[in-house]
Design a protein around this motif. Structure first.
Motif, PDB file in Angstrom:
ATOM      1  N   SER A   1       0.806  -1.219   0.000  1.00 18.06           N
ATOM      2  CA  SER A   1       0.000   0.000   0.000  1.00 18.06           C
ATOM      3  C   SER A   1       0.842   1.274   0.000  1.00 18.06           C
ATOM      4  CB  SER A   1      -0.904  -0.028   1.238  1.00 18.06           C
ATOM      5  OG  SER A   1      -1.681   1.134   1.325  1.00 18.06           O
ATOM      6  N   ARG A   2       0.487   2.176  -0.919  1.00 20.14           N
ATOM      7  CA  ARG A   2       1.157   3.484  -0.973  1.00 20.14           C
ATOM      8  C   ARG A   2       0.520   4.461  -0.022  1.00 20.14           C
ATOM      9  NH1 ARG A   2      -0.394   3.867  -7.133  1.00 20.14           N
ATOM     10  NH2 ARG A   2      -2.197   2.903  -6.115  1.00 20.14           N
ATOM     11  N   TYR A   3      -0.713   4.162   0.388  1.00 18.27           N
ATOM     12  CA  TYR A   3      -1.485   5.163   1.120  1.00 18.27           C
ATOM     13  C   TYR A   3      -1.820   4.796   2.560  1.00 18.27           C
ATOM     14  CZ  TYR A   3      -1.744   7.263  -3.455  1.00 18.27           C
ATOM     15  OH  TYR A   3      -1.398   7.834  -4.645  1.00 18.27           O
ATOM     16  N   CYS A   4      -1.180   3.779   3.102  1.00 16.65           N
ATOM     17  CA  CYS A   4      -1.323   3.530   4.533  1.00 16.65           C
ATOM     18  C   CYS A   4      -0.108   4.171   5.219  1.00 16.65           C
ATOM     19  CB  CYS A   4      -1.427   2.024   4.817  1.00 16.65           C
ATOM     20  SG  CYS A   4       0.087   1.098   4.546  1.00 16.65           S
ATOM     21  N   PRO A   5      -0.153   4.343   6.546  1.00 13.29           N
ATOM     22  CA  PRO A   5       0.978   4.985   7.215  1.00 13.29           C
ATOM     23  C   PRO A   5       2.298   4.290   6.873  1.00 13.29           C
ATOM     24  CG  PRO A   5      -0.860   4.721   8.733  1.00 13.29           C
ATOM     25  CD  PRO A   5      -1.245   4.005   7.472  1.00 13.29           C
ATOM     26  N   GLY A   6       3.270   5.072   6.456  1.00 13.35           N
ATOM     27  CA  GLY A   6       4.573   4.519   6.078  1.00 13.35           C
ATOM     28  C   GLY A   6       4.723   4.292   4.582  1.00 13.35           C
ATOM     29  N   GLY A   7       3.606   4.297   3.851  1.00 18.48           N
ATOM     30  CA  GLY A   7       3.664   4.101   2.405  1.00 18.48           C
ATOM     31  C   GLY A   7       3.856   5.429   1.688  1.00 18.48           C
ATOM     32  N   SER A   8       4.370   5.380   0.444  1.00 18.77           N
ATOM     33  CA  SER A   8       4.542   6.633  -0.310  1.00 18.77           C
ATOM     34  C   SER A   8       4.746   6.353  -1.795  1.00 18.77           C
ATOM     35  CB  SER A   8       5.731   7.424   0.234  1.00 18.77           C
ATOM     36  OG  SER A   8       6.882   6.626   0.236  1.00 18.77           O
ATOM     37  N   VAL A   9       4.607   7.417  -2.579  1.00 20.02           N
ATOM     38  CA  VAL A   9       4.886   7.321  -4.015  1.00 20.02           C
ATOM     39  C   VAL A   9       6.206   8.028  -4.312  1.00 20.02           C
ATOM     40  CG1 VAL A   9       2.473   7.158  -4.750  1.00 20.02           C
ATOM     41  CG2 VAL A   9       3.538   9.408  -4.527  1.00 20.02           C
ATOM     42  N   ASP A  10       6.687   7.829  -5.527  1.00 23.45           N
ATOM     43  CA  ASP A  10       7.991   8.352  -5.929  1.00 23.45           C
ATOM     44  C   ASP A  10       8.183   9.813  -5.505  1.00 23.45           C
ATOM     45  OD1 ASP A  10      10.039   7.402  -8.560  1.00 23.45           O
ATOM     46  OD2 ASP A  10      10.253   9.323  -7.513  1.00 23.45           O
ATOM     47  N   ARG A  11       9.264  10.049  -4.755  1.00 25.21           N
ATOM     48  CA  ARG A  11       9.468  11.412  -4.236  1.00 25.21           C
ATOM     49  C   ARG A  11       9.832  12.389  -5.347  1.00 25.21           C
ATOM     50  NH1 ARG A  11      13.803   8.242  -2.400  1.00 25.21           N
ATOM     51  NH2 ARG A  11      12.697   7.637  -0.519  1.00 25.21           N
ATOM     52  N   GLU A  12      10.197  11.874  -6.530  1.00 26.98           N
ATOM     53  CA  GLU A  12      10.527  12.765  -7.651  1.00 26.98           C
ATOM     54  C   GLU A  12       9.290  13.204  -8.440  1.00 26.98           C
ATOM     55  OE1 GLU A  12      13.856  13.538  -8.633  1.00 26.98           O
ATOM     56  OE2 GLU A  12      14.377  12.602  -6.705  1.00 26.98           O
ATOM     57  N   TRP A  13       8.152  12.546  -8.195  1.00 24.93           N
ATOM     58  CA  TRP A  13       6.948  12.906  -8.939  1.00 24.93           C
ATOM     59  C   TRP A  13       6.579  14.368  -8.687  1.00 24.93           C
ATOM     60  CZ3 TRP A  13       2.592   8.618  -8.429  1.00 24.93           C
ATOM     61  CH2 TRP A  13       2.925   7.540  -9.269  1.00 24.93           C
ATOM     62  N   PRO A  14       6.184  15.101  -9.725  1.00 28.06           N
ATOM     63  CA  PRO A  14       5.693  16.456  -9.507  1.00 28.06           C
ATOM     64  C   PRO A  14       4.368  16.418  -8.737  1.00 28.06           C
ATOM     65  CG  PRO A  14       5.402  15.811 -11.812  1.00 28.06           C
ATOM     66  CD  PRO A  14       6.175  14.715 -11.147  1.00 28.06           C
ATOM     67  N   ALA A  15       4.031  17.541  -8.133  1.00 23.71           N
ATOM     68  CA  ALA A  15       2.842  17.588  -7.275  1.00 23.71           C
ATOM     69  C   ALA A  15       1.577  17.144  -8.014  1.00 23.71           C
ATOM     70  CB  ALA A  15       2.663  18.989  -6.703  1.00 23.71           C
ATOM     71  N   TRP A  16       1.433  17.535  -9.292  1.00 27.59           N
ATOM     72  CA  TRP A  16       0.201  17.172 -10.023  1.00 27.59           C
ATOM     73  C   TRP A  16       0.078  15.676 -10.178  1.00 27.59           C
ATOM     74  CZ3 TRP A  16       0.309  14.300 -14.460  1.00 27.59           C
ATOM     75  CH2 TRP A  16       1.508  14.279 -15.188  1.00 27.59           C
ATOM     76  N   ARG A  17       1.214  15.010 -10.359  1.00 26.66           N
ATOM     77  CA  ARG A  17       1.220  13.566 -10.542  1.00 26.66           C
ATOM     78  C   ARG A  17       0.837  12.851  -9.237  1.00 26.66           C
ATOM     79  NH1 ARG A  17       4.346   9.461 -13.388  1.00 26.66           N
ATOM     80  NH2 ARG A  17       2.880   7.744 -13.172  1.00 26.66           N
ATOM     81  N   LYS A  18       1.413  13.332  -8.155  1.00 32.98           N
ATOM     82  CA  LYS A  18       1.051  12.781  -6.847  1.00 32.98           C
ATOM     83  C   LYS A  18      -0.428  13.007  -6.576  1.00 32.98           C
ATOM     84  CE  LYS A  18       5.480  13.155  -4.475  1.00 32.98           C
ATOM     85  NZ  LYS A  18       6.406  14.086  -3.844  1.00 32.98           N
ATOM     86  N   GLY A  19      -0.888  14.208  -6.937  1.00 33.95           N
ATOM     87  CA  GLY A  19      -2.290  14.565  -6.712  1.00 33.95           C
ATOM     88  C   GLY A  19      -3.225  13.683  -7.514  1.00 33.95           C
ATOM     89  N   LEU A  20      -2.870  13.431  -8.760  1.00 34.18           N
ATOM     90  CA  LEU A  20      -3.714  12.615  -9.638  1.00 34.18           C
ATOM     91  C   LEU A  20      -3.818  11.183  -9.106  1.00 34.18           C
ATOM     92  CD1 LEU A  20      -5.223  13.065 -12.324  1.00 34.18           C
ATOM     93  CD2 LEU A  20      -3.265  12.031 -13.482  1.00 34.18           C
ATOM     94  N   SER A  21      -2.692  10.646  -8.683  1.00 33.74           N
ATOM     95  CA  SER A  21      -2.668   9.289  -8.148  1.00 33.74           C
ATOM     96  C   SER A  21      -3.521   9.213  -6.867  1.00 33.74           C
ATOM     97  CB  SER A  21      -1.219   8.888  -7.853  1.00 33.74           C
ATOM     98  OG  SER A  21      -1.197   7.680  -7.130  1.00 33.74           O
ATOM     99  N   TRP A  22      -3.332  10.207  -6.005  1.00 36.61           N
ATOM    100  CA  TRP A  22      -4.087  10.242  -4.750  1.00 36.61           C
ATOM    101  C   TRP A  22      -5.589  10.377  -5.042  1.00 36.61           C
ATOM    102  CZ3 TRP A  22      -7.570  13.385  -2.317  1.00 36.61           C
ATOM    103  CH2 TRP A  22      -7.812  13.107  -0.971  1.00 36.61           C
ATOM    104  N   PHE A  23      -5.913  11.273  -5.972  1.00 34.98           N
ATOM    105  CA  PHE A  23      -7.316  11.520  -6.282  1.00 34.98           C
ATOM    106  C   PHE A  23      -7.985  10.276  -6.880  1.00 34.98           C
ATOM    107  CE2 PHE A  23     -10.678  12.626  -9.272  1.00 34.98           C
ATOM    108  CZ  PHE A  23     -11.553  13.286  -8.420  1.00 34.98           C
ATOM    109  N   GLY A  24      -7.316   9.636  -7.827  1.00 30.80           N
ATOM    110  CA  GLY A  24      -7.883   8.445  -8.463  1.00 30.80           C
ATOM    111  C   GLY A  24      -8.220   7.380  -7.438  1.00 30.80           C
TER     112      GLY A  24
END
Ligand code: GDP
Ligand code: MG
Length: 241
Positions: A119-142
């Motif tokens: 899981s990317r979205y449970c505590p301790g999980g994350s997505v690529d730190r190089e992703w631009p904010a819009w990309r992180k936002g899109l993934s989170w939103f989806g």
């Protein structure tokens, strides 16, 4: 305990040798990998075949005729795994975004749940730190979109790094899925929720691929956006009728 990890591929020739080696490096007994390749033009299917001899029967390849979508590849792979007597059935992307070093942790999590999720979205999980904010936002939103509309009790509903107990996969009608692209992964989570299965989420760091190209497309995203509503409708109707 027999584990079969299903890995769909389309043009992943540079990634699968690294991935397969990393997964088998854990030395987990009776751990098998099934590559489901859609006749990749870059020869992924042949690369996988040529590696098979290194792993004495623990690496198999299903060749499909052409690019027919992620959902159909998983359905065929799951059917194969069940027919081969797997006790645990895995799912995973081939591009190393799903960290193979977390595999044993995921397997342990299956002791306490029917489905284990990287899981990317449970505590301790994350997505690529190089992703631009819009990309992180899109993934989170989806992910939030799918979770909210379908009422899913998991933090990461769109990620495909999962392990299923055999009984869990047998409890859901996955073969009836009409989802083509990534929304298949969401549909499975929904079916599992409706079947009352339990989940355990294990945090992962999702790194962007460094080799090959993403198969994500606008068409696949649009399918996902609509399909989520459709799924809710289909299963609601079934449960009330
Ligand atoms: N067999 C098969 N695999 C696919 C297909 N589309 C995507 N994949 C695989 O699904 C996984 C995830 O795809 P990817 O392009 O990395 O998606 P992204 O991470 O969302 O950009 C990878 O292992 C792909 O090779 C398909 O139509 N058929
Ligand atoms: Mg990817």
């Amino acid at each position: 305990m027999k584990i079969i990890q299903v890995i769909p591929t389309y043009n992943e020739a540079q990634n699968i040798p690294v991935l397969i080696r990393a997964l088998f490096s854990h030395g987990i007994p009776n751990h098998h990998i099934l590559i489901v390749d859609d006749n990749s033009p870059d020869g992924t299917g042949q690369v996988a075949e040529s590696l098979a001899s290194d792993y004495d029967g623990r690496l198999s390849v299903l060749h499909r005729q052409g690019k027919k979508g992620l959902g159909k590849a998983y359905i065929q792979g799951f059917r194969y795994a069940l027919d081969q007597g797997a006790d645990v059935i895995g799912m995973m992307d081939a591009d190393l975004s799903h960290p193979p070093d977390q595999f044993p942790v995921l397997l342990d999590a299956l002791d306490r749940a029917d489905v284990a999720i990287g899981s990317r979205y449970c505590p301790g999980g994350s997505v690529d730190r190089e992703w631009p904010a819009w990309r992180k936002g899109l993934s989170w939103f989806g992910n939030a979109y799918a979770r909210t509309i379908l009422g899913l009790p998991i933090r990461d509903a769109t990620g495909a790094y999962r392990l299923w107990r055999r009984s869990a996969l047998e409890a859901i009608p996955f073969e009836g899925s009409r989802s083509n692209g990534y929304v298949f992964v969401v549909e499975l989570a929904y079916l599992a929720t409706l079947a009352g299965l339990s989940f355990a989420e294990v945090p992962i760091y999702f790194a962007e691929r460094t080799k090959g190209d993403s198969k994500m497309s606008l068409r696949i995203q649009i399918e996902a956006a609509f399909r989520v509503w459709q799924l809710r409708g289909i299963y609601k109707k079934k449960s009330s009728g």
